[in-house]
Design an enzyme around this catalytic site. Structure first.
Site, PDB file in Angstrom:
ATOM      1  N   ALA A   1      11.346 -39.117  10.566  1.00  0.00           N
ATOM      2  CA  ALA A   1      10.955 -38.453  11.816  1.00  0.00           C
ATOM      3  C   ALA A   1       9.938 -37.338  11.540  1.00  0.00           C
ATOM      4  CB  ALA A   1      12.189 -37.884  12.515  1.00  0.00           C
TER       5      ALA A   1
ATOM      6  N   ARG B   1      22.450 -22.532  -5.865  1.00  0.00           N
ATOM      7  CA  ARG B   1      23.367 -22.125  -6.931  1.00  0.00           C
ATOM      8  C   ARG B   1      22.728 -22.284  -8.309  1.00  0.00           C
ATOM      9  NH1 ARG B   1      26.277 -25.672  -3.774  1.00  0.00           N
ATOM     10  NH2 ARG B   1      26.223 -27.252  -5.401  1.00  0.00           N
TER      11      ARG B   1
ATOM     12  N   GLU C   1       0.845  -1.204   0.000  1.00  0.00           N
ATOM     13  CA  GLU C   1       0.000   0.000   0.000  1.00  0.00           C
ATOM     14  C   GLU C   1       0.874   1.245   0.000  1.00  0.00           C
ATOM     15  OE1 GLU C   1       0.023  -2.520   2.041  1.00  0.00           O
ATOM     16  OE2 GLU C   1      -1.964  -3.083   2.767  1.00  0.00           O
TER      17      GLU C   1
ATOM     18  N   THR D   1      16.410 -40.926   7.752  1.00  0.00           N
ATOM     19  CA  THR D   1      16.076 -40.927   9.189  1.00  0.00           C
ATOM     20  C   THR D   1      15.321 -39.649   9.552  1.00  0.00           C
ATOM     21  OG1 THR D   1      18.084 -42.188   9.587  1.00  0.00           O
ATOM     22  CG2 THR D   1      17.030 -41.207  11.514  1.00  0.00           C
TER      23      THR D   1
ATOM     24  N   ASP E   1      27.454 -37.204   2.738  1.00  0.00           N
ATOM     25  CA  ASP E   1      27.485 -36.493   1.443  1.00  0.00           C
ATOM     26  C   ASP E   1      28.327 -35.218   1.466  1.00  0.00           C
ATOM     27  OD1 ASP E   1      25.753 -38.441   0.680  1.00  0.00           O
ATOM     28  OD2 ASP E   1      23.971 -37.161   0.560  1.00  0.00           O
TER      29      ASP E   1
ATOM     30  N   ALA F   1      13.796 -37.587   7.424  1.00  0.00           N
ATOM     31  CA  ALA F   1      12.541 -37.547   6.666  1.00  0.00           C
ATOM     32  C   ALA F   1      11.473 -38.362   7.388  1.00  0.00           C
ATOM     33  CB  ALA F   1      12.770 -38.093   5.259  1.00  0.00           C
TER      34      ALA F   1
ATOM     35  N   CYS G   1      -2.310  -3.712   7.002  1.00  0.00           N
ATOM     36  CA  CYS G   1      -1.911  -3.955   8.390  1.00  0.00           C
ATOM     37  C   CYS G   1      -2.308  -2.806   9.300  1.00  0.00           C
ATOM     38  CB  CYS G   1      -0.407  -4.207   8.475  1.00  0.00           C
ATOM     39  SG  CYS G   1       0.587  -2.725   8.251  1.00  0.00           S
TER      40      CYS G   1
ATOM     41  N   ALA H   1      14.954 -37.502  -3.567  1.00  0.00           N
ATOM     42  CA  ALA H   1      15.413 -37.817  -4.922  1.00  0.00           C
ATOM     43  C   ALA H   1      15.591 -39.320  -4.944  1.00  0.00           C
ATOM     44  CB  ALA H   1      16.731 -37.110  -5.203  1.00  0.00           C
TER      45      ALA H   1
HETATM   46  N1  LIG Z   1      18.632 -39.086  -2.497  1.00  0.00           N
HETATM   47  C1  LIG Z   1      18.272 -38.278  -1.537  1.00  0.00           C
HETATM   48  O1  LIG Z   1      17.290 -37.548  -1.653  1.00  0.00           O
HETATM   49  C2  LIG Z   1      19.085 -38.236  -0.281  1.00  0.00           C
HETATM   50  C3  LIG Z   1      18.984 -37.108   0.533  1.00  0.00           C
HETATM   51  C4  LIG Z   1      19.696 -37.077   1.713  1.00  0.00           C
HETATM   52  C5  LIG Z   1      20.474 -38.163   2.082  1.00  0.00           C
HETATM   53  N2  LIG Z   1      20.587 -39.238   1.268  1.00  0.00           N
HETATM   54  C6  LIG Z   1      21.387 -40.390   1.666  1.00  0.00           C
HETATM   55  O2  LIG Z   1      20.933 -40.816   2.938  1.00  0.00           O
HETATM   56  C7  LIG Z   1      22.021 -41.408   3.635  1.00  0.00           C
HETATM   57  C8  LIG Z   1      22.081 -40.842   5.043  1.00  0.00           C
HETATM   58  O3  LIG Z   1      20.973 -41.320   5.759  1.00  0.00           O
HETATM   59  P1  LIG Z   1      20.702 -41.014   7.297  1.00  0.00           P
HETATM   60  O4  LIG Z   1      19.371 -41.559   7.620  1.00  0.00           O
HETATM   61  O5  LIG Z   1      21.885 -41.434   8.096  1.00  0.00           O
HETATM   62  O6  LIG Z   1      20.728 -39.428   7.272  1.00  0.00           O
HETATM   63  P2  LIG Z   1      20.018 -38.278   8.075  1.00  0.00           P
HETATM   64  O7  LIG Z   1      18.577 -38.518   8.206  1.00  0.00           O
HETATM   65  O8  LIG Z   1      20.473 -37.042   7.422  1.00  0.00           O
HETATM   66  O9  LIG Z   1      20.711 -38.306   9.497  1.00  0.00           O
HETATM   67  C9  LIG Z   1      20.339 -39.197  10.477  1.00  0.00           C
HETATM   68  C10 LIG Z   1      20.929 -38.718  11.786  1.00  0.00           C
HETATM   69  O10 LIG Z   1      20.345 -37.482  12.166  1.00  0.00           O
HETATM   70  C11 LIG Z   1      20.253 -37.411  13.582  1.00  0.00           C
HETATM   71  N3  LIG Z   1      18.851 -37.142  13.871  1.00  0.00           N
HETATM   72  C12 LIG Z   1      18.290 -35.930  13.787  1.00  0.00           C
HETATM   73  N4  LIG Z   1      16.989 -35.975  14.068  1.00  0.00           N
HETATM   74  C13 LIG Z   1      16.697 -37.251  14.347  1.00  0.00           C
HETATM   75  C14 LIG Z   1      15.510 -37.912  14.718  1.00  0.00           C
HETATM   76  N5  LIG Z   1      14.363 -37.266  14.884  1.00  0.00           N
HETATM   77  N6  LIG Z   1      15.555 -39.242  14.887  1.00  0.00           N
HETATM   78  C15 LIG Z   1      16.700 -39.915  14.730  1.00  0.00           C
HETATM   79  N7  LIG Z   1      17.860 -39.323  14.392  1.00  0.00           N
HETATM   80  C16 LIG Z   1      17.876 -38.004  14.208  1.00  0.00           C
HETATM   81  C17 LIG Z   1      20.815 -38.710  14.106  1.00  0.00           C
HETATM   82  O11 LIG Z   1      22.193 -38.494  14.317  1.00  0.00           O
HETATM   83  P3  LIG Z   1      22.882 -38.023  15.700  1.00  0.00           P
HETATM   84  O12 LIG Z   1      23.442 -39.255  16.304  1.00  0.00           O
HETATM   85  O13 LIG Z   1      23.956 -37.068  15.241  1.00  0.00           O
HETATM   86  O14 LIG Z   1      21.859 -37.380  16.541  1.00  0.00           O
HETATM   87  C18 LIG Z   1      20.654 -39.640  12.930  1.00  0.00           C
HETATM   88  O15 LIG Z   1      21.589 -40.685  12.929  1.00  0.00           O
HETATM   89  C19 LIG Z   1      23.247 -41.122   2.834  1.00  0.00           C
HETATM   90  O16 LIG Z   1      23.589 -42.291   2.144  1.00  0.00           O
HETATM   91  C20 LIG Z   1      22.829 -40.055   1.864  1.00  0.00           C
HETATM   92  O17 LIG Z   1      23.545 -40.138   0.658  1.00  0.00           O
HETATM   93  C21 LIG Z   1      19.905 -39.289   0.096  1.00  0.00           C
END
Ligand SMILES: NC(=O)c1ccc[n+]([C@@H]2O[C@H](COP(=O)([O-])OP(=O)(O)OC[C@H]3O[C@@H](n4cnc5c(N)ncnc54)[C@H](OP(=O)(O)O)[C@@H]3O)[C@@H](O)[C@H]2O)c1
Length: 375
Positions: free
Chosen positions: A310, A235, A78, A306, A228, A308, A104, A182
């Site tokens: 959660a 970017r 506005e 993990t 990773d 995702a 507002c 992905a």
């Molecule tokens: N293609 C895709 O879209 C894509 C995307 C991302 C990752 N990846 C792949 O995924 C793999 C990694 O998987 P990931 O499951 O280990 O990764 P993540 O989900 O990024 O990390 C898991 C870690 O996050 C912490 N954390 C945070 N919040 C949590 C919760 N609510 N519950 C449990 N843990 C929690 C824990 O570690 P702490 O012990 O530190 O607390 C847990 O071990 C790699 O191979 C990567 O290349 C693929």
């Protein structure tokens, strides 16, 4: 503001205001808002205060000025439109202000927009969406108290769609959550050895970087960070650039790492880009609360499985961006690790709003089903 249409009906002015609003940045704490000032209603054509949008004057009127909000720290739509009118030397006394969001009523960096419209002599305000922000709402009331006629709800559905992320976040008090995955056609995000670069092609990655530039924060778990070593920047990618490097876009979202393990000193996430925040927690509610404190309206969760899982288990995902590549792995890490779903009736279901081909891959955009709306 340069050239604008010379005459518009009130309805067409709202369409124009929505178009202007969309030029504002998608990220940031403030909503995207547009405003068009139309010349006064000829005698007998003014809709009464509180009238329905259908009873508004259907005749074209002169466009006096227009404006939109360019993001936090800049004038509201506005104020921008009133400044445009001053620059053009046009008088807005008796004018109709067509605004996509209720003006507002609060004093931020500038005074309330409702007061500015009153002071300028605007006689009528037509708005699309009511302001749910407890800090800023009450504008319509303030306008009416000053004798300005207010009509609400014109093109409300379009206004709500434009403001979907912002409205959800403000209503709920926590950020809008988009989960990006992905995957291969058979649902894997990484091979057995943890490698995942790259499942999708350059066009999909380029698209994902554009999405990063539209959000306030990107989130990954420590697992993804350590496996990773992502930079988590937005970017412009050169397609021949296999390393995925490229020019940084202007807006860099906050980089958020969630989990108890530490971030190595050499991690790429410490390099050039958005501010780095390490949340030493595994609690989804706490993560969202901490982000809300920083005025994050839209967070992009990029995994891994993990994190995702959660977020999904907590019912915290508003939108899914599933990039699916014509790639098969047969084994590896699944995008989601297990949601405790034993029977089909308990499946998590979303509603698909877009399916698009991105290079060799497909992008499916789905949203949470909202009760009453999706049946
Ligand atoms: N293609 C895709 O879209 C894509 C995307 C991302 C990752 N990846 C792949 O995924 C793999 C990694 O998987 P990931 O499951 O280990 O990764 P993540 O989900 O990024 O990390 C898991 C870690 O996050 C912490 N954390 C945070 N919040 C949590 C919760 N609510 N519950 C449990 N843990 C929690 C824990 O570690 P702490 O012990 O530190 O607390 C847990 O071990 C790699 O191979 C990567 O290349 C693929």
């Amino acid at each position: 503001m340069g050239e604008h249409p010379r005459t518009l009906t009130i309805d067409a002015a709202m369409a124009r205001a929505l178009e202007l609003a969309a030029r504002g940045p998608a990220h940031g704490p403030n909503p995207r808002v547009g405003c068009v000032l139309l010349g006064p209603a000829p005698d007998g054509r003014a809709a009464p205060d509180g009238a329905s949008p259908e009873s508004l004057d259907p005749h074209p009127r002169r466009v006096l000025a227009e404006g939109y909000h360019r993001g936090a720290g800049t004038p509201h739509a506005e104020a921008a439109a009133l400044a445009d009118a001053r620059e053009r030397g046009v008088d807005v006394a008796g004018a109709t202000a067509v605004v996509t969001l209720e003006p507002c009523a609060h004093t931020g960096r500038t005074g309330p927009c409702a007061d500015a419209l009153v002071a300028a002599g605007v006689a009528e305000v037509v708005l699309a969406v009511d302001d749910p922000n407890p800090v800023a709402s009450g504008g319509a009331h303030r306008l009416r108290a000053a004798g300005v006629r207010v009509v609400r709800g014109l093109r409300a559905a379009e206004g709500e769609e434009l403001l979907r992320v912002w409205l959800t976040s403000v209503h709920r008090g926590t950020p809008y959550v988009t989960l990006k995955t992905a995957t291969t056609l058979d649902g894997y995000v990484a091979a057995e050895d943890g490698t995942s670069r790259w499942i999708t092609g350059p066009a999909a990655r380029e698209h994902a970087h554009r999405v990063r530039a539209e959000v306030d924060a990107i989130l990954v778990g420590t697992g993804t960070l350590l496996t990773d070593d992502p930079a988590l920047t937005a970017r412009v990618l050169a397609h021949h650039d296999a390393a995925g490097d490229g020019r940084l876009l202007e807006h860099q979202p906050l980089r958020v790492v969630v989990g108890l393990r530490g971030i190595p000193p050499s991690a790429r996430v410490r390099g050039e880009g958005g501010e780095l925040v390490h949340l030493l927690t595994r609690d989804v509610g706490e993560v969202l609360g901490r982000l809300a404190e920083r005025e994050v309206r839209h967070v992009l969760v990029e995994g891994g499985p993990t994190l995702a899982t959660a977020f999904l288990a907590a019912g915290a995902v508003d939108e899914l961006h599933a990039y699916v590549a014509p790639v098969l792995l047969g084994s590896g890490r699944r995008a989601v690790d297990g949601l405790g779903v034993a029977t089909i009736a308990d499946a998590h279901r979303f509603r698909t709003v877009e399916v698009r081909r991105v290079g060799d891959d497909a992008l499916v955009v789905s949203r949470k089903r909202t009760e009453g709306r999706d049946g």
